[in-house]
Enzyme design. Structure first.
Site, PDB file in Angstrom:
ATOM      1  N   LYS A 246      33.304 -43.565  64.328  1.00  0.00           N
ATOM      2  CA  LYS A 246      32.214 -44.383  64.836  1.00  0.00           C
ATOM      3  C   LYS A 246      32.656 -45.824  65.065  1.00  0.00           C
ATOM      4  O   LYS A 246      32.405 -46.408  66.113  1.00  0.00           O
ATOM      5  CB  LYS A 246      31.032 -44.367  63.863  1.00  0.00           C
ATOM      6  CG  LYS A 246      30.149 -43.136  63.949  1.00  0.00           C
ATOM      7  CD  LYS A 246      30.792 -41.921  63.314  1.00  0.00           C
ATOM      8  CE  LYS A 246      29.855 -40.712  63.336  1.00  0.00           C
ATOM      9  NZ  LYS A 246      30.494 -39.515  62.749  1.00  0.00           N
TER      10      LYS A 246
ATOM     11  N   TRP B  46      24.197 -35.238  54.449  1.00  0.00           N
ATOM     12  CA  TRP B  46      24.805 -34.646  55.641  1.00  0.00           C
ATOM     13  C   TRP B  46      25.025 -33.165  55.379  1.00  0.00           C
ATOM     14  O   TRP B  46      25.559 -32.771  54.331  1.00  0.00           O
ATOM     15  CB  TRP B  46      26.123 -35.360  55.934  1.00  0.00           C
ATOM     16  CG  TRP B  46      26.887 -34.855  57.109  1.00  0.00           C
ATOM     17  CD1 TRP B  46      26.414 -34.598  58.353  1.00  0.00           C
ATOM     18  CD2 TRP B  46      28.298 -34.556  57.142  1.00  0.00           C
ATOM     19  NE1 TRP B  46      27.435 -34.158  59.171  1.00  0.00           N
ATOM     20  CE2 TRP B  46      28.593 -34.121  58.455  1.00  0.00           C
ATOM     21  CE3 TRP B  46      29.319 -34.626  56.199  1.00  0.00           C
ATOM     22  CZ2 TRP B  46      29.875 -33.750  58.838  1.00  0.00           C
ATOM     23  CZ3 TRP B  46      30.596 -34.267  56.575  1.00  0.00           C
ATOM     24  CH2 TRP B  46      30.866 -33.830  57.886  1.00  0.00           C
TER      25      TRP B  46
ATOM     26  N   ASP C  86      31.479 -41.414  50.420  1.00  0.00           N
ATOM     27  CA  ASP C  86      31.678 -41.100  51.833  1.00  0.00           C
ATOM     28  C   ASP C  86      31.351 -42.368  52.609  1.00  0.00           C
ATOM     29  O   ASP C  86      30.216 -42.849  52.573  1.00  0.00           O
ATOM     30  CB  ASP C  86      30.763 -39.953  52.252  1.00  0.00           C
ATOM     31  CG  ASP C  86      31.055 -39.462  53.677  1.00  0.00           C
ATOM     32  OD1 ASP C  86      31.803 -40.145  54.405  1.00  0.00           O
ATOM     33  OD2 ASP C  86      30.519 -38.414  54.069  1.00  0.00           O
TER      34      ASP C  86
END
Length: 404
Positions: free
Chosen positions: A252, A130, A211
């Site tokens: 999310k 990311w 993460d």
């Protein structure tokens, strides 16, 4: 005073999303930003979260400052979700958890903590990762490098090369790893690979920094936490429990993007260390944003803490996961029908919201300019942006640019 300040080029993903909003073409398709959309192309409001919000609002409670580390009920529920209720690490009070401003806030607090208490440590992120990972750790004053991860030739994991590189790192190097649903590639470690990697991390005295932004989007809530729980059960080369860090998010999984609900947990060798670590995490927060917001965290705590809401949320999350898998299958079938000689199996083996398509930047540009299909120029595609109304058109457009 500020004449020397340089212009900001903009975040590439957010800037691309702004360009999409300005595009007047009626059939445009946005597969760039990492947001889950339902089959109607809308950001869903989960029923479990809506019911939780009704309960929270009905309390008509005052809105004081939260403790620096966040609300106790939120932190307790986060720990149970990550580690499983009754886990030894929790029973032994070895986990220091703070409520953070999204997982991005947690990642940055963790980066600042490492810069202060592990001076000289360098951070290693996957190639690719990311985009903001590198920026946040560099912003904390840490040197950031990359380790091999994605094999573009096969669309799979370069596990041997990854391990070979990690084996050369200095002790106390920080290794940032996606616990599941790797962003941007969708390529994950298998359980067997985690079982091989964890002893290597322990032997080299490295600090894993996980993460976990997509728990529940891969195989399931508990299944996607395998790496967290395996690390929590592991021992370092000194025989003591391994230390590691995990940042997680509910953006999310509960569709709470703007509420910025995240957490940072540091797993320590013993309870005394955890007390000291929590204290220094609080000090880091205090000199940054002081304390987290109330509302979103209480929605999360209510959903996770009330059995009926928890069951409803798990059903909704499973439905989102299965819809993403269904879109993968349709996209794969569409591409396979148009280009039968080409192997698109990676769309089925990759997991979570994202996939690497194999498209180069020029092909991505052509997709956008000729077909109004928006992808990140790396070729990352957000599978969660596909639906029954646009998936076949996307596949046909991709086949057209791949065919040349």
């Amino acid at each position: 005073m500020f004449e020397h300040v340089e212009p900001f080029a903009g975040d590439p993903i957010l800037s691309l999303n702004e360009d999409f909003q300005k595009d007047p073409r009626p059939g445009k398709i946005n597969l760039s930003i990492g947001i889950y959309f339902d089959d109607a192309g809308k950001i869903p409001v989960l029923d479990s979260v809506r019911r939780a919000e009704q309960q929270v609002v009905a309390r008509n409670a005052p809105k004081p400052y939260l403790p620096i580390e966040g609300a106790a009920n939120f932190r307790e529920q986060v720990q149970a979700l990550l580690f499983g209720a009754g886990h030894e690490a929790l029973a032994g009070k070895r986990v220091a958890t703070i409520q953070s401003v999204g997982s991005s806030g947690g990642l940055k607090v963790g980066a600042d903590f490492i810069a202060r208490w592990l001076p000289g440590s360098e951070v290693w992120v996957s190639d690719p990762s990311w985009e903001n990972h590198r920026s946040m750790f560099e912003g904390a004053g840490l040197a950031v490098h990359s380790y091999p991860y994605y094999d573009a030739a096969t669309g799979a994991l370069s596990f041997d090369a990854m391990c070979a590189t990690l084996h050369t790192l200095r002790a106390r190097s920080v290794v940032l790893i996606h616990a599941c649903c790797h962003n941007p590639t969708g390529v994950d470690l298998t359980r067997a690979q985690w079982d091989t990697l964890i002893p290597l991390l322990a032997e080299r005295d490295l600090l894993p920094y996980l993460d976990l932004a997509y728990q529940g989007f891969g195989d399931g809530i508990a299944e996607d936490a395998y790496a967290v729980r395996a690390l929590a059960a592991a021992r370092g080369k000194d025989g003591r429990p391994m230390s590691f860090v995990v940042a997680n998010s509910f953006s999310k999984s509960m569709s709470l993007y703007g509420e910025r609900c995240g957490a940072l947990s540091v797993v320590c060798a013993d309870a005394k260390e955890a007390v000291n670590v929590l204290g220094q995490l609080k000090f880091t927060v205090r000199r940054n944003y002081s304390s987290p917001p109330i509302h979103g965290g209480q929605l999360v705590a209510a959903v996770l803490g009330e059995p009926a809401l928890r069951a409803a949320w798990e059903e909704e999350l499973a439905a989102m996961r299965e819809r993403i898998k269904a879109m993968r299958k349709v996209l794969h079938a569409t591409l396979k029908a148009k280009m039968p000689a080409r192997d698109f199996g990676y769309f089925l083996s990759q997991r979570g919201m994202f996939s690497y398509t194999g498209l180069n930047p020029q092909q991505v540009d052509r997709l956008r300019e000729e077909f109004a299909v928006y992808l990140v120029r790396s070729g990352r595609l957000c599978i969660a942006g596909l639906n029954t109304g646009n998936v076949e058109a996307t596949g046909l457009a991709m086949a057209a640019v791949l065919d040349g």
